[in-house]
Design an enzyme around this catalytic site. Sequence first.
Site, mmCIF file in Angstrom:
data_model
loop_
_atom_site.group_PDB
_atom_site.id
_atom_site.type_symbol
_atom_site.label_atom_id
_atom_site.label_comp_id
_atom_site.label_asym_id
_atom_site.label_seq_id
_atom_site.Cartn_x
_atom_site.Cartn_y
_atom_site.Cartn_z
ATOM 1 N N HIS A 23 3.571 24.549 19.726
ATOM 2 C CA HIS A 23 2.881 23.298 20.028
ATOM 3 C C HIS A 23 1.930 23.535 21.195
ATOM 4 C CE1 HIS A 23 5.969 20.319 18.125
ATOM 5 N NE2 HIS A 23 5.748 21.384 17.348
ATOM 6 N N GLU B 80 1.449 22.157 24.089
ATOM 7 C CA GLU B 80 2.015 22.201 25.434
ATOM 8 C C GLU B 80 2.771 23.510 25.674
ATOM 9 O OE1 GLU B 80 1.727 17.836 24.283
ATOM 10 O OE2 GLU B 80 2.312 19.694 23.286
ATOM 11 N N CYS C 237 6.016 15.709 22.421
ATOM 12 C CA CYS C 237 7.166 15.537 21.529
ATOM 13 C C CYS C 237 8.441 15.910 22.294
ATOM 14 C CB CYS C 237 6.997 16.419 20.294
ATOM 15 S SG CYS C 237 7.309 18.182 20.613
ATOM 16 N N CYS D 52 8.450 19.621 23.489
ATOM 17 C CA CYS D 52 7.498 19.863 24.570
ATOM 18 C C CYS D 52 7.923 19.156 25.849
ATOM 19 C CB CYS D 52 6.095 19.432 24.147
ATOM 20 S SG CYS D 52 5.444 20.461 22.814
#
Length: 158
Positions: free
Chosen positions: A55, A57, A85, A88
Amino acid sequence: MTKDEEKFLHRAIELSRQGMQNHKGGPFGCVIVKDGQIIGEGCNEVLQENDPTAHAEVVAIRNACKNLGSFQLTDCDVYSSCEPCPMCLGAIYWARPRRVIFANTKGDAAAINFDDQFIYDEIEKESIQRVIPFIHFPQQSALDVFRDWMDKEEKLVY
């Protein structure tokens, strides 16, 4: 929001668009800033890397920590194109930045079929009741390793 903060947030948004257009993954981008300088950035690379943890991040945190030579983001700010999310969010808390600034909300993400509410709901369930069952099978040898960690004299606690 200051002009610099807006500039960093717009960079995260730009990364989200670039990653999406280059088929790297979903429309998410992230920039990490320390002392007014970008020290790490990333976009969602799940599809490109075949890595469900890639992801934006997480990619940016890895990049920033490598550039800093540290496993923590002390005095850093995270700028994300979207509210992080659950995965993250956990990574951000482990990295310990100063703050997180984000553009889209998790509700905005849910509206385009990136809905993390399922994961939040699963966290609250007893481990055996989850969609993917988590089975606790205690092992003395695993506890021994933990005890060895506690007794280890030369360790860096994080």
